[in-house]
Scaffold this active site. Sequence first.
Site, PDB file in Angstrom:
ATOM      1  CB  CYS A   1     -11.709  -5.508   2.823  1.00  0.00           C
ATOM      2  SG  CYS A   1     -13.300  -5.610   3.606  1.00  0.00           S
TER       3      CYS A   1
ATOM      4  CB  THR B   1      -0.923  -0.007   1.245  1.00  0.00           C
ATOM      5  OG1 THR B   1      -1.761  -1.158   1.171  1.00  0.00           O
ATOM      6  CG2 THR B   1      -1.764   1.250   1.313  1.00  0.00           C
TER       7      THR B   1
ATOM      8  CG  ASN C   1      -6.030  -8.103  -5.804  1.00  0.00           C
ATOM      9  OD1 ASN C   1      -5.886  -7.391  -6.803  1.00  0.00           O
ATOM     10  ND2 ASN C   1      -6.962  -7.873  -4.900  1.00  0.00           N
TER      11      ASN C   1
HETATM   12  C1  LIG Z   1      -2.409  -6.249  -5.870  1.00  0.00           C
HETATM   13  C2  LIG Z   1      -2.191  -5.720  -4.490  1.00  0.00           C
HETATM   14  N1  LIG Z   1      -1.645  -4.511  -4.346  1.00  0.00           N
HETATM   15  C3  LIG Z   1      -1.405  -3.979  -3.138  1.00  0.00           C
HETATM   16  C4  LIG Z   1      -1.729  -4.663  -1.988  1.00  0.00           C
HETATM   17  C5  LIG Z   1      -1.450  -4.026  -0.650  1.00  0.00           C
HETATM   18  O1  LIG Z   1      -0.373  -4.641  -0.003  1.00  0.00           O
HETATM   19  P1  LIG Z   1      -0.179  -4.505   1.569  1.00  0.00           P
HETATM   20  O2  LIG Z   1      -1.314  -5.197   2.214  1.00  0.00           O
HETATM   21  O3  LIG Z   1       1.143  -5.139   1.839  1.00  0.00           O
HETATM   22  O4  LIG Z   1      -0.156  -3.060   1.897  1.00  0.00           O
HETATM   23  C6  LIG Z   1      -2.314  -5.926  -2.093  1.00  0.00           C
HETATM   24  C7  LIG Z   1      -2.728  -6.680  -0.879  1.00  0.00           C
HETATM   25  O5  LIG Z   1      -3.686  -7.417  -0.883  1.00  0.00           O
HETATM   26  C8  LIG Z   1      -2.548  -6.472  -3.381  1.00  0.00           C
HETATM   27  O6  LIG Z   1      -3.102  -7.675  -3.544  1.00  0.00           O
END
Ligand SMILES: Cc1ncc(COP(=O)(O)O)c(C=O)c1O
Length: 371
Positions: A308, A73, A141
């Site tokens: 979530c 994130t 994802n």
């Molecule tokens: C495609 C994608 N981007 C970003 C994130 C965010 O990662 P984090 O939870 O390490 O902040 C996720 C987490 O599920 C994700 O699947």
Amino acid sequence: MPAASVYLDHNATSPLRPEAFDAMVEALRVGGNPSAVHGVGRKARGLVDRARRQVANRIGSLPAEVIFTSGGTEANNMALAGTGRRRVLISSIEHESVQRAVPEADIVPVDGDGVIDLAALERKLAASDEPALVSVMFANNETGVLQPMAEVVRLARRAGALVHCDAVQAAGKVPVDLHGVGVDYLALAAHKLGGPTGVGALVVRAGAPFASNRFGGGQETNRRAGTENLSGIVGFGAAAEAAGGLDSTLRDRAEAALLAIGPGARVFGARARRLPNTTYISIPGVAAETQVMALDLAGVCVSAGSACSSGKVHRSAVLAAMGVEDAAAGSAIRISFGWNSQSGDIDRLIAAWRDLYIRVSKSDIADAKAA
Ligand SMILES: Cc1ncc(COP(=O)(O)O)c(C=O)c1O
């Protein structure tokens, strides 16, 4: 004694790899601040440098291009804020950490299989002379669908645009090569490839414009201030080194078996190139929440689309962007395998799902008789 759970939710978080665990224990024993000049600090610095090389090797970058962050994130947020480009184009299936960071972005649609519409991207790029930033994820994802990154980069370059790529789900599962593909910014999260949660990286190609919005002690060569998460970074490095890719044997077997049990079952993105570990499957007539709970009671952990923080299940925005009707989307579960998945896990999944399906069919028949 009940059998241990079968964990098939690696796209949410993959369990910590033993290599990462051992390396983290080593780092916790060292302790210290990597910025300190004394012996303990220098040892900590050495561990961070090693991790930086390990992460860089996994994604074909230079170590100096890797900026450690608190996860995917933060990496996405920092990239989108730091390029200086106000005109941003993103695909319609980006993670919320991209979408919500650039609410004014121009959205590029995807097709029914969840693959970005390259002609639409080209048209939108041509619509203005203002230099743009294009943000497209390497792999989704939920569906695991891989995006045609080389083509995206080619179109973006032709229009003078920079490219950001959220590779959080792809790294460690399929080959990712920053310089080979030619993207400018790449986001990674350790916990998706068997490292710890709460650590990730933003990789900025040497020469790409980047202004940090993190101010403080000048760590990460002034690009991400704040004392480094030593054990997290070290665990990330070890996991990145160990994560040499996955193959699709288990996923393919599970998919074939589930499709055979449930008439009308369908796999989203099935015609596209996908991550080898992910299946996003809809079994009509049984709510996703019901399936997830029934499988959980049988000791099998899967998820209903994306996890979530509230633990609630929302209708998938990814499936909506793909034009999937609500009834099918409402019964879609995501099964994601990983580094410690085994053949026996598939047997448990199939058995649990078959039981659920038989129960549901029986209650349907009872309902029909009562009506
Ligand atoms: C495609 C994608 N981007 C970003 C994130 C965010 O990662 P984090 O939870 O390490 O902040 C996720 C987490 O599920 C994700 O699947």
